[in-house]
Scaffold this active site. Structure first.
Site: not given
Ligand code: 13P
Length: 253
Positions: A8, A10, A100, A102, A170, A176, A215
């Protein structure tokens, strides 16, 4: 059961980043692909919408699935700034990430809205990756299983029965941050997600993979991917560099 490993990106990636996607494809066509042959591992990349069509073109013939990161439930209309599942599909996407954290936290997306988006994805022939996960406060209050179970129940519409899809667990606090749950914690949640999927969808709920995200790095991928009921990974930051993403994919072998 096949594993699905999806990057992803983003809101990252301008044209030159397509070189990273091509390097992933080249890696899969080389010795890594050979070592995964017959394992049924599927690989996907979800770039920003502006790169979907270009990535599809630049990866023509490669074994990398391309996807979107969100879609609107409606097929078209006066929704400034949004993108429909049909538009992603026309651009060549075959996957779409939905719900997601976010989007749930930044745009107030509810389980019901995510379920409507899942229906839209299926209508357009996309394979949805439906995200769930608890916050740190919810985990510390001992509510992780309850929160995630409720999200799965509310975000998975009945029409998913018999269709290709996956659920991604997640934990918000692992995204992150460099923090990851223990294997036991991942297995506890994945078992709960599986139970809810089966309750909602019957037999098809027993088959669709449950990805872990948060992560995931080359150094922890093999351990995470071998945990019970972990059917793949949804990778953020480490999917932006082909070497890291290929290192994670190697962990599925
Ligand atoms: P990270 O791998 O950067 O922690 O992000 C995970 C994520 O949100 C994937 O959708």
């Amino acid at each position: 059961m096949y594993k699905l490993i999806v990057g992803n990106w983003k809101m990252n990636g301008l044209g030159p980043a397509l070189a990273e996607a091509q390097a992933v494809a080249a890696g899969l066509a080389g010795s890594l692909g050979g070592s995964l042959a017959g394992s049924g591992v599927r690989i996907g990349l979800c770039p920003p919408s502006t790169l979907v069509e270009r990535m599809v073109r630049s990866l023509a013939g490669a074994s990398v699935l391309v996807g979107g990161q969100d879609c609107r439930a409606e097929a078209s209309g006066a929704f400034t700034g949004d993108i429909s599942a049909e538009m992603l599909s026309e651009a060549g996407a075959v996957l779409v990430i939905l719900g997601h954290s976010e989007r749930r936290s930044g745009y107030g997306e509810t389980d019901a809205l995510v379920a409507a988006k899942v229906e839209a994805a299926l209508r357009a022939g996309l394979e949805p990756i439906i995200c769930v996960g608890e916050t740190l406060a919810e985990r510390e209050a001992g509510r992780a299983v309850a929160v995630v179970s409720t999200q799965v129940r509310g975000s998975l519409p009945q029409v998913l029965a018999g269709r290709a899809f996956s659920v991604a667990y997640e934990p918000v606090w692992a995204i992150g941050t460099g923090l990851t749950p223990t294997t036991a914690q991942i297995e506890e949640i994945h078992a709960a997600v599986r139970a809810e999927m089966s309750a909602v969808l019957g037999a098809s709920g027993t088959r669709a993979p449950i990805l872990y995200g948060g992560s995931v790095k080359p150094g922890n991928a093999a351990e995470i991917l071998s945990a019970d009921e972990v059917g793949g990974a949804l990778v953020g930051g480490a999917s932006l560099k082909s070497a890291d993403f290929l290192g994670i994919i190697a962990g599925a072998g």
